[in-house]
Design a protein around this motif. Sequence first.
Motif, PDB file in Angstrom:
ATOM      1  N   SER A 136      46.105  38.742  40.017  1.00  0.00           N
ATOM      2  CA  SER A 136      47.099  38.691  41.101  1.00  0.00           C
ATOM      3  C   SER A 136      46.509  39.326  42.351  1.00  0.00           C
ATOM      4  CB  SER A 136      48.372  39.434  40.692  1.00  0.00           C
ATOM      5  OG  SER A 136      48.978  38.795  39.589  1.00  0.00           O
ATOM      6  N   CYS A 137      46.382  38.535  43.407  1.00  0.00           N
ATOM      7  CA  CYS A 137      45.751  39.004  44.641  1.00  0.00           C
ATOM      8  C   CYS A 137      46.808  39.501  45.617  1.00  0.00           C
ATOM      9  CB  CYS A 137      44.941  37.872  45.274  1.00  0.00           C
ATOM     10  SG  CYS A 137      43.609  37.266  44.215  1.00  0.00           S
ATOM     11  N   LYS A 138      46.533  40.683  46.198  1.00  0.00           N
ATOM     12  CA  LYS A 138      47.471  41.298  47.138  1.00  0.00           C
ATOM     13  C   LYS A 138      46.730  41.712  48.404  1.00  0.00           C
ATOM     14  CE  LYS A 138      50.503  43.219  43.540  1.00  0.00           C
ATOM     15  NZ  LYS A 138      51.747  42.509  43.889  1.00  0.00           N
ATOM     16  N   LEU A 139      47.389  41.557  49.540  1.00  0.00           N
ATOM     17  CA  LEU A 139      46.862  42.014  50.812  1.00  0.00           C
ATOM     18  C   LEU A 139      47.322  43.450  51.033  1.00  0.00           C
ATOM     19  CD1 LEU A 139      45.364  41.311  53.459  1.00  0.00           C
ATOM     20  CD2 LEU A 139      47.550  40.503  54.363  1.00  0.00           C
ATOM     21  N   VAL A 160      36.256  38.641  50.016  1.00  0.00           N
ATOM     22  CA  VAL A 160      37.582  38.488  50.613  1.00  0.00           C
ATOM     23  C   VAL A 160      38.266  39.859  50.610  1.00  0.00           C
ATOM     24  CG1 VAL A 160      37.955  36.051  50.140  1.00  0.00           C
ATOM     25  CG2 VAL A 160      38.428  37.695  48.342  1.00  0.00           C
ATOM     26  N   PRO A 161      38.808  40.288  51.756  1.00  0.00           N
ATOM     27  CA  PRO A 161      39.361  41.642  51.876  1.00  0.00           C
ATOM     28  C   PRO A 161      40.739  41.786  51.235  1.00  0.00           C
ATOM     29  CG  PRO A 161      39.630  40.474  53.936  1.00  0.00           C
ATOM     30  CD  PRO A 161      38.874  39.547  53.029  1.00  0.00           C
ATOM     31  N   VAL A 162      40.798  41.564  49.928  1.00  0.00           N
ATOM     32  CA  VAL A 162      42.056  41.717  49.199  1.00  0.00           C
ATOM     33  C   VAL A 162      41.761  42.445  47.890  1.00  0.00           C
ATOM     34  CG1 VAL A 162      43.025  39.595  50.155  1.00  0.00           C
ATOM     35  CG2 VAL A 162      41.824  39.514  47.981  1.00  0.00           C
ATOM     36  N   THR A 163      42.810  42.928  47.268  1.00  0.00           N
ATOM     37  CA  THR A 163      42.670  43.536  45.949  1.00  0.00           C
ATOM     38  C   THR A 163      43.242  42.585  44.906  1.00  0.00           C
ATOM     39  OG1 THR A 163      44.786  44.690  46.197  1.00  0.00           O
ATOM     40  CG2 THR A 163      42.796  45.900  46.817  1.00  0.00           C
ATOM     41  N   GLY A 164      42.653  42.634  43.726  1.00  0.00           N
ATOM     42  CA  GLY A 164      43.134  41.805  42.636  1.00  0.00           C
ATOM     43  C   GLY A 164      43.505  42.657  41.449  1.00  0.00           C
ATOM     44  N   GLN A 165      44.619  42.342  40.828  1.00  0.00           N
ATOM     45  CA  GLN A 165      45.057  43.082  39.656  1.00  0.00           C
ATOM     46  C   GLN A 165      44.974  42.173  38.437  1.00  0.00           C
ATOM     47  OE1 GLN A 165      48.667  45.433  39.955  1.00  0.00           O
ATOM     48  NE2 GLN A 165      49.253  44.828  37.872  1.00  0.00           N
ATOM     49  N   VAL A 166      44.186  42.615  37.455  1.00  0.00           N
ATOM     50  CA  VAL A 166      44.027  41.831  36.236  1.00  0.00           C
ATOM     51  C   VAL A 166      45.266  42.002  35.385  1.00  0.00           C
ATOM     52  CG1 VAL A 166      42.642  41.451  34.184  1.00  0.00           C
ATOM     53  CG2 VAL A 166      41.540  42.154  36.305  1.00  0.00           C
ATOM     54  N   GLN A 167      45.892  40.885  35.038  1.00  0.00           N
ATOM     55  CA  GLN A 167      47.069  40.940  34.185  1.00  0.00           C
ATOM     56  C   GLN A 167      46.657  41.040  32.724  1.00  0.00           C
ATOM     57  OE1 GLN A 167      49.890  37.921  35.116  1.00  0.00           O
ATOM     58  NE2 GLN A 167      50.033  38.501  37.258  1.00  0.00           N
ATOM     59  N   PRO A 168      47.592  41.426  31.849  1.00  0.00           N
ATOM     60  CA  PRO A 168      47.245  41.680  30.457  1.00  0.00           C
ATOM     61  C   PRO A 168      46.394  40.587  29.816  1.00  0.00           C
ATOM     62  CG  PRO A 168      49.490  42.322  30.847  1.00  0.00           C
ATOM     63  CD  PRO A 168      49.008  41.696  32.115  1.00  0.00           C
ATOM     64  N   SER A 169      45.254  40.996  29.281  1.00  0.00           N
ATOM     65  CA  SER A 169      44.319  40.087  28.633  1.00  0.00           C
ATOM     66  C   SER A 169      43.233  40.930  27.990  1.00  0.00           C
ATOM     67  CB  SER A 169      43.723  39.115  29.653  1.00  0.00           C
ATOM     68  OG  SER A 169      42.759  38.305  29.050  1.00  0.00           O
ATOM     69  N   GLN A 170      42.432  40.304  27.186  1.00  0.00           N
ATOM     70  CA  GLN A 170      41.283  41.000  26.625  1.00  0.00           C
ATOM     71  C   GLN A 170      40.129  40.783  27.585  1.00  0.00           C
ATOM     72  OE1 GLN A 170      39.889  39.481  22.953  1.00  0.00           O
ATOM     73  NE2 GLN A 170      38.606  41.237  22.482  1.00  0.00           N
TER      74      GLN A 170
END
Length: 396
Positions: A107-110, A51-61
């Motif tokens: 969190s997925c962003k276009l 899928v042509p989107v970027t994902g940002q991993v939120q705080p986690s281990q």
Amino acid sequence: MWYVKFQKRCRWLALSGLILICIFFYFLLMDSIPDKIRIVAGREETFDLKVPVTGQVQPSQVQVFTNQSPAVSGEIHQGTIDAAQTVINMNDRFTLKSSKEGEFLISCKLFGIFDLKDVSVEVVSSRTVIPCGTPVGIYVKTEGVLAIGTSPITGIDGMSYEPALHIIQSGDYIKTVDNQVIHDKEELVERVNASGGETLVLGVQRGEELIQLKVAPVQTERDQYRLGIWVRDDLAGVGTMTYYTPQMEYGALGHPVSDVDTSTMIRLEEGQLYETRIVGITKGEKGSPGELAGVIDYQPSFRLGTVQGNSQTGIYGRLDRIPSGLENAEVVEVGMKQELETGPAQIISSVSGERRRYDIEIQELDFHSGNENKGIQFRVTDPKLLELTGGIVQGM
């Protein structure tokens, strides 16, 4: 003048078309991104969502790998890390790994700007199950009395009445009569006859809402009153136990127990699981799904366990004993959805009276489907199963 108007109309149509294309593309992307994915704690799980989107991993281990090489390694407890370090290109293969159970979000962003949706990543422990494929008899009691519909009734005066019309709806659960709890249709009939024709207040579960409705019974015979409601308080049928665990918990059917008349998922109060014997198979054909026919013996000696939950993915509960033929069945580790691949595979079924494996070919996998029951499309290739059932029939 007409030329100018024509140009304006063309520009308006082009703009409208562009807006519609953007809206279509937006919803297509939303549908292509899964709402939830699961990974096993301590294990690398690879995804190829394309899928042509970027994902940002939120705080986690969590550790993130892209193209099979480490990209991010984070041990995050109460703090945060640089957002640039946690960006995933979800159009490429990426791998997630977390050493602890829990849940974090991607969190997925276009274009890295516009928010699309958050994907929940659930980190679970490794589990083992015993695959079954065993036919079982299912008996469930509804939570209250299920209303199927209303109909006219003939009163003692010879006139036609339909007292519950536009009051009771198909799929309602009648749970109380004048604030007194009822458990089955016999209790409902008893309370209606005892009313003497006085208006009753029915406590009804409609969807997630509990409401009170007034209905006046109609006298049909001496000491007999009716509401003109078709009702049901139990269901029985034959299905397949999918698995059970070493802790004697089981899952069966792979779809909800639903009422055939209202097409709604049953709210169950309690249920029992029984051994069953397949006595007939209607082969599946194009346009006809076929079905299994079985005999259920409700004697206590044939009881296997309890039904404790009914959901979109099947029924769940606990076993009192292991079904016949499964005493020495192998224990396997549960795989994650992303581990599936297209190509040859096998299913397990006892439809022939003997538990055995049958060959299939997985043709399509949909990791994004919101319906958990529609993620795998396969074709039966085993000639023995095709001869026996024609494919997958209802009840398997």
